[in-house]
Write a protein that holds these residues in place. Structure first.
Motif, PDB file in Angstrom:
ATOM      1  N   ILE A   4       3.681   0.431   4.078  1.00 24.22           N
ATOM      2  CA  ILE A   4       2.496   1.493   4.080  1.00 24.22           C
ATOM      3  C   ILE A   4       2.652   2.270   2.907  1.00 24.22           C
ATOM      4  O   ILE A   4       1.927   2.800   2.032  1.00 24.22           O
ATOM      5  CB  ILE A   4       2.415   2.302   5.308  1.00 24.22           C
ATOM      6  N   LEU A   5       4.033   2.693   2.645  1.00 24.66           N
ATOM      7  CA  LEU A   5       4.300   3.461   1.537  1.00 24.66           C
ATOM      8  C   LEU A   5       3.917   2.941   0.061  1.00 24.66           C
ATOM      9  O   LEU A   5       3.714   3.624  -0.626  1.00 24.66           O
ATOM     10  CB  LEU A   5       5.868   3.888   1.527  1.00 24.66           C
ATOM     11  N   THR A   6       4.244   1.542   0.075  1.00 29.94           N
ATOM     12  CA  THR A   6       3.866   0.916  -1.163  1.00 29.94           C
ATOM     13  C   THR A   6       2.049   0.984  -1.417  1.00 29.94           C
ATOM     14  O   THR A   6       2.015   1.068  -2.843  1.00 29.94           O
ATOM     15  CB  THR A   6       4.110  -0.586  -1.121  1.00 29.94           C
ATOM     16  N   PHE A   7       1.471   1.156  -0.496  1.00 28.48           N
ATOM     17  CA  PHE A   7      -0.029   1.475  -0.475  1.00 28.48           C
ATOM     18  C   PHE A   7      -0.196   2.978  -0.774  1.00 28.48           C
ATOM     19  O   PHE A   7      -1.026   3.228  -1.433  1.00 28.48           O
ATOM     20  CB  PHE A   7      -0.645   0.760   0.564  1.00 28.48           C
ATOM     21  N   VAL A   8       0.358   3.661   0.166  1.00 28.22           N
ATOM     22  CA  VAL A   8      -0.082   5.224   0.138  1.00 28.22           C
ATOM     23  C   VAL A   8       0.402   5.753  -0.909  1.00 28.22           C
ATOM     24  O   VAL A   8      -0.353   6.902  -1.622  1.00 28.22           O
ATOM     25  CB  VAL A   8       0.545   5.684   1.569  1.00 28.22           C
TER      26      VAL A   8
END
Length: 138
Positions: A4-8
């Motif tokens: 999720i962090l790699t996208f957000v």
């Protein structure tokens, strides 16, 4: 969670850089015209955002201070004029604003006195019509 962090995080960086690019005044944009920076940030989200943060905007230094000086001299947005110290001037500390309030108060008091005099004159005219010499209403 890491997925999720790699996208957000890149998305948040892109949105922040895009909004920062749009709201930056033209005189603070470096190297390229503002429109070109907006297109770069839109077309290349990650690389364009990083390029904007690194090379697109004046941050600190003598050029940024010169821009603040222009705003203090009255060339910037009227709501954001700053005194020489760099802080925004509060309305209750601004002598021009206080003088304009006093001028408005005096003008309103004069207008109120004029209205009261006009009201008294009209009341006297109405009383004069109600009390003719023979005692009947006119």
């Amino acid at each position: 969670m890491l997925r999720i962090l790699t996208f957000v995080l890149p998305l948040a960086l892109w949105v922040w850089a895009f909004i920062d690019c749009l709201t930056t005044p033209e005189d603070e944009v470096k190297h390229l015209p503002k429109v070109v920076w907006v297109i770069i940030v839109l077309l290349f989200p990650l690389v364009g955002s990083i390029a904007w943060l690194v090379a697109g905007k004046q941050r600190g230094g003598p050029h940024a201070a010169a821009g603040a000086g222009r705003r203090a001299a009255g060339e910037g947005h009227p709501g954001y004029d700053r005194p020489r110290g760099g802080r925004p001037l509060a309305p209750d500390d601004d002598p021009e604003f206080l003088a304009s309030l006093k001028k408005d108060d005096n003008r309103h008091e004069d207008m109120l006195k004029q209205w009261e005099a006009d009201l008294r004159r009209r009341e006297e005219e109405l009383r004069g019509r109600e009390d003719p010499e023979d005692g009947r209403k006119g």
